[in-house]
Scaffold this motif. Structure first.
Motif, short mmCIF file in Angstrom:
data_model
loop_
_atom_site.label_atom_id
_atom_site.label_comp_id
_atom_site.label_asym_id
_atom_site.label_seq_id
_atom_site.Cartn_x
_atom_site.Cartn_y
_atom_site.Cartn_z
N GLY A 305 0.81 -1.22 0.00
CA GLY A 305 0.00 0.00 0.00
C GLY A 305 0.83 1.26 0.00
N SER A 322 -1.53 2.22 -5.39
CA SER A 322 -1.98 3.33 -4.54
C SER A 322 -1.79 4.68 -5.23
N ILE A 325 -4.82 5.19 -7.21
CA ILE A 325 -5.96 5.55 -6.37
C ILE A 325 -5.91 7.05 -6.08
N ALA A 339 -12.32 4.67 -5.34
CA ALA A 339 -12.82 3.95 -4.17
C ALA A 339 -12.88 2.45 -4.43
N ALA A 342 -9.40 1.14 -4.19
CA ALA A 342 -8.99 1.13 -2.79
C ALA A 342 -9.67 -0.02 -2.05
N LEU A 345 -7.85 -3.24 -2.74
CA LEU A 345 -6.59 -3.24 -1.98
C LEU A 345 -6.85 -3.51 -0.50
N LEU A 346 -7.90 -2.88 0.01
CA LEU A 346 -8.24 -3.02 1.42
C LEU A 346 -8.55 -4.47 1.76
N VAL A 349 -5.37 -6.43 1.93
CA VAL A 349 -4.61 -6.17 3.14
C VAL A 349 -5.28 -6.80 4.36
N LEU A 350 -6.61 -6.72 4.42
CA LEU A 350 -7.30 -7.26 5.59
C LEU A 350 -7.12 -8.78 5.68
N PRO B 126 -3.17 0.37 4.54
CA PRO B 126 -2.39 1.37 3.81
C PRO B 126 -2.92 2.78 4.03
N ILE B 129 -5.51 4.26 1.80
CA ILE B 129 -6.90 3.85 1.98
C ILE B 129 -7.53 4.64 3.13
#
Lengths: 368, 282
Positions: A305, A322, A325, A339, A342, A345-346, A349-350, B126, B129
């Protein structure tokens, strides 16, 4: 933000009457009825007064290029119309722009009339929602999948480099007596505490074509003065700078695990006849695996990120998802697409965060 | 690490190579930070060592970039803004983070792991975000581009650090102390401030320093949530690096390196003190 990525109220809010009328339009091989055009004229008249028609135009332009200008052009004419008169609006619209007679356009309008859309998400993975269903974009327009791929590829590379450089150092520090270990730890902690921008600017200065590294190479005679190496504004620059920035995040977890491995195990292995390499590979390394896992996931999560460093030293070939974004949110103003990217990507990452939590436990994170 | 007498020659050779690798890595870690310090005293507007500098002639060095930093309005506003935002954000993070850490250290909290994971998440998710999310959210509730907005955003980013450091100091905390204090007639508030607080203070302070540096060093969120009048020092550096790159940045960088050395020293001292108090290490 998640809401933003699917929101699509603009069509139904700007042209409420038209959408209602358009829902009755089922035979999509012929143009919609005069009634639809009449509603469109009424809606547009209001939209022009509120100046919302250009926004709708640029929204639809994401899906079909050229529409923005149609809306702007039409808006100028509609302003002068007297809506109360029931005359031939279809003809009037067609006179302004032939696009109003394009069935494809009307299908698109109908497709994007619901309040929620998956269009942004499809765009984010290089698919496009067309009137014939979902299809892939043209080869030349596929950028996001490629960008995701590059982000992952570069993050993996950076993680591996960090591991390669971090493992020996962590091993060394963990084996030294307390006093010298603390001294060397400062070498690791100082970059960790130094401002991110300071480190990035340091690399920018070092890697420039007229920068210190190129000067040294020229001085030593490895490179001619005229063909100085291009070290920055490409993938190389991003990888070097980010490896430097993320290395402490690899060393610290490795160190905290290695500190707990008793030296006597390796000694026992040796006394049982294992040579240096075998005792490391079979006895020491397996015990350091938790540290390796923790460090790798942490570095990977952080690098995937990253924004600042690729933005400054990455040029065009070293940018991450990123950066895209940020571009969509602050420059192209395609908030929905930004969005959606993002959100993807979120989620990635989660998932990693969850894995990290399962393996190491988030409350075991140590700082300094 | 002296090698035992029985080590093989091959391993001795490997040991030397190994030490070379480690030296190289340490060099890689430190050199970029060290290099910018002499460069910031460059008398020319270059980003490399001039011949005069290499010959240690005094005309090769000057303080003009520092002078520029302290007189230029842009840099000074940025500096003031940073110092207006960071302390307040730190204060909020410390207050909320400490309370959260103390609360979560109790054994009877339901969904403890989940709450912890959510509270730590700003550190992991990140920044881009978080920044995008805050941007959308703030523009809806009207905090976009306000001073309060940035302070709150930075406070949220700082909380995880406070929670982690305070939780670490709470690990060795003797629960019977609070019970003893209650037994002697102190209320919960008094117990917290007079008994618990002094013991976890090192953790609180180092968490606060982390939160401070996070806010002080943060660009992405400020870029999205802030407006031009809230331009902070990192923002100024970021635009400087991207557009009109000027050696003043190196002067600023040097000052920041010195600041981080100071902070590192303080945190290190605190950590040792904390371990001494709790008797973890001698």
């Amino acid at each position: 933000m998640l809401f933003r990525s699917v929101e699509n109220q603009i069509v139904s809010r700007t042209l409420p009457g038209t959408i209602e009328e358009l829902s009755k339009w089922d035979d999509d091989s012929v143009l919609p009825s005069e009634q639809v055009y009449y509603q469109l004229a009424k809606d547009l008249k209001i939209a022009v007064e509120n100046k919302t028609h250009t926004r709708l135009g640029s929204r639809l332009n994401y899906e079909m290029s050229g529409i923005a200008s149609t809306f702007r052009k039409t808006g100028r004419s509609v302003k002068k119309w007297d809506i109360d008169q029931q005359i031939n609006y279809k003809e009037k619209f067609l006179n302004i722009d032939k696009k109003w007679g394009n069935i494809e356009f009307w299908r698109l309008l109908k497709l994007y009339s619901p309040k929620v859309t998956s269009g942004y998400f499809l765009n984010a993975v290089d698919l496009i929602k067309t009137t014939e269903g979902i299809s892939q974009r043209d080869e030349t327009e596929r950028i996001y999948l490629f960008l995701f791929q590059r982000t992952i590829y570069m993050s993996v590379l950076i993680t591996l480099l960090c591991l390669l450089m971090g493992y020996p150092v962590a091993y060394l520090i963990s084996r030294l007596p307390m006093k010298s270990a603390n001294l060397l730890l400062i070498f690791v902690l100082l970059p960790f505490w130094t401002s991110l921008l300071v480190r990035t600017s340091a690399w920018k200065v070092l890697l420039q074509q007229e920068g210190v590294i190129n000067d040294i190479l020229v001085f030593v005679g490895l490179v001619g003065d005229l063909d100085r190496l291009q070290l920055i504004n490409n993938q190389f620059g991003t990888i070097v700078a980010m490896t430097h920035i993320l290395l402490p995040f690899m060393i610290l977890p490795l160190y905290s695990v290695m500190k707990t491995i008793p030296e006597s195990y390796v000694k026992a292995a040796k006394s049982l006849g294992a040579n240096e390499w075998t005792s490391f590979r079979r006895v020491y390394f397996p015990q350091s695996i938790p540290g390796v896992g923790a460090g790798c996931i942490l570095v990977f999560i952080l690098s995937i990120g990253y924004y600042i460093t690729p933005e400054i030293v990455g040029g065009t070939s070293g940018t991450f998802i990123s950066n895209r974004i940020a571009y969509h949110i602050s420059y192209s103003l395609n908030w929905g697409l930004g969005a959606a990217l993002a959100s993807i990507l979120l989620v990635a990452v989660l998932i990693l965060y969850y894995v990290y939590d399962k393996i190491i436990g988030i409350d075991n994170v140590k700082l300094g | 690490m002296a090698l035992p007498v029985y080590t093989s020659r091959l391993f001795r050779a490997w040991d030397i190579i190994f030490k070379c690798i480690c030296t190289f890595v340490f060099f890689f870690l430190i050199a970029p930070i060290i290099v910018i310090i002499p460069l910031s005293f460059n008398a020319q507007d270059f980003f490399t060592f001039t011949p005069e500098m290499l010959n240690f002639q005094s005309e090769g060095y000057s303080l003009k970039h520092y002078n520029d930093f302290f007189t230029n309005v842009d840099w000074q506003t940025a500096l003031t803004n940073s110092f207006r935002i960071a302390p307040l954000a730190t204060l909020i993070s410390v207050a909320l983070g400490t309370v959260a850490a103390v609360g979560l250290s109790q054994s009877d909290v339901p969904f403890k792991k989940l709450i912890m994971a959510i509270l730590i998440s700003p550190m992991i998710v990140p920044l881009i975000i978080s920044a995008a999310g805050m941007y959308f959210f703030y523009s809806r509730i009207g905090l976009q581009g306000t001073y309060i907005g940035i302070v709150l955003a930075h406070a949220a980013l700082g909380i995880p650090f406070v929670i982690i450091t305070v939780t670490a100091t709470l690990v060795g905390f003797d629960k019977s102390l609070t019970r003893a204090s209650a037994n002697l007639g102190a209320g919960p508030m008094r117990t917290f401030f007079r008994v618990q607080m002094p013991l976890i203070l090192p953790g609180v302070i180092s968490g606060g320093l982390f939160a401070f540096i996070t806010s002080f060093d943060e660009v992405v969120v400020v870029l999205f949530v802030g407006s031009a009048s809230q331009k902070t020092l990192p923002w100024q550096m970021f635009t400087g690096l991207r557009e009109q790159i000027s050696p003043t940045i190196l002067a600023v960088a040097t000052i920041l390196v010195i600041l981080s050395i100071l902070l590192l020293t303080v945190v290190e001292l605190l950590r040792r003190r904390s371990e001494r108090i709790r008797g973890i290490s001698a």
